[in-house]
Design a protein around this motif. Structure first.
Motif: not given
Ligand code: ZN
Ligand code: ZN
Length: 286
Positions: A181-186, A231-235
């Protein structure tokens, strides 16, 4: 209450540069109790050999460092749902070799990103992806659990929704397939996990689809872009659109806090990995 804090298993993605076993030292240095690696240069198709000596050192550190689990992530180029024969063949070849490396190194988890059904229908891509994962279970000799990662949605990705991920799991129906489970992607895919209500709705959705037990690990990343942006932009944690409330709700969930949390936050001058790990720890209710 100290016990609960210690229970949290938090780490980062670290480099295997120079020798794969050095990942353990990098992880230890920044206080990780779990970590993730790529097992080859993630941006190309080529494989550089991992020597017997490197493998031995890696395994020794795996038994001695008290850092577990180690998670490997598939390189960027493979598309396990590709409907183009040439790309599919290359993708499966890389997938096989990367999983074989997990077996050799004793790595129990292998994260795969969503496939894309570009050039075909959702159903065609879905079938390809399912078939690829089934082959992956064999490549891993049933020693490696394949983790399907949720995507930021949009385009022609298969895993933007947990309803779709659930369909994939149900179709395969094998305990060697679970979820990352990726929080940014969700968030980017449209799950608003930035508030208390949003997180409780999200958890309810998990319970009616894949169920909490299917989540093997969490990728903890904030998002630079808004909910549903695809968008897949991690912070850095707390500095993005999910924010402090979202992460403190997630990390204090009684089920999610038991999972290994791995950060894939940016490398820049605003925050170090250590600071991101400490930030996450500071949100845990004592
Ligand atoms: Zn990502
Ligand atoms: Zn991720």
């Amino acid at each position: 209450m100290k016990e609960l804090v210690d229970e949290m298993n938090i780490g980062c993605h670290v480099s295997i540069a120079k020798s794969v076993d050095l990942a353990f030292d990098r992880a230890k240095k920044i206080g990780c109790s779990t970590f993730q690696v790529f097992l080859k240069n993630p941006r190309g198709w080529a494989f550089k050999e991992i020597s017997k000596e490197e493998t031995e050192r890696f395994k020794k550190k795996y038994s001695n460092y008290n850092i577990s689990p180690v998670v490997a992530h598939i390189s960027y180029l493979p598309n396990l749902a590709s409907l183009d024969d040439e790309i599919y063949t290359k993708s499966m070849d890389s997938f096989r070799q990367e999983i074989e490396r997990c077996v050799i190194l004793g790595i129990p988890y292998f994260v795969i990103h969503s496939g894309s059904y570009k050039g075909g229908t959702f159903q065609e891509g879905f079938e390809k992806y399912v078939e690829s994962i089934q082959k992956g279970i064999d490549f891993g000799k049933r020693k490696v659990t394949i983790l399907v990662e949720n995507s930021a949605g949009g385009g022609r990705t298969l895993t933007g929704s947990f309803v779709n991920i659930n369909a994939i799991l149900k179709e395969i129906n094998d305990s060697k397939v679970k979820v990352c489970f990726d929080t940014c992607h969700a968030f980017s895919a449209g799950y608003d996990i930035s508030s208390q209500l949003g997180v409780s709705n999200f958890i309810a959705e998990i319970e009616t689809t894949i169920e909490m037990e299917s989540i093997a690990i969490v990728h903890a990343n904030d998002s630079k872009t808004g909910v549903g942006s695809n968008r897949d932009l991690h912070e850095h944690l707390g500095l993005g659109k999910i924010g402090k409330i979202g992460f403190s709700e997630l990390i204090n969930d009684s089920d999610l806090r038991k999972k290994p949390w791995i950060l894939e936050t940016p490398i820049d001058e605003r925050r170090t990995d250590v600071e991101n790990i400490n930030y996450l720890r500071s949100l845990i209710n004592k």
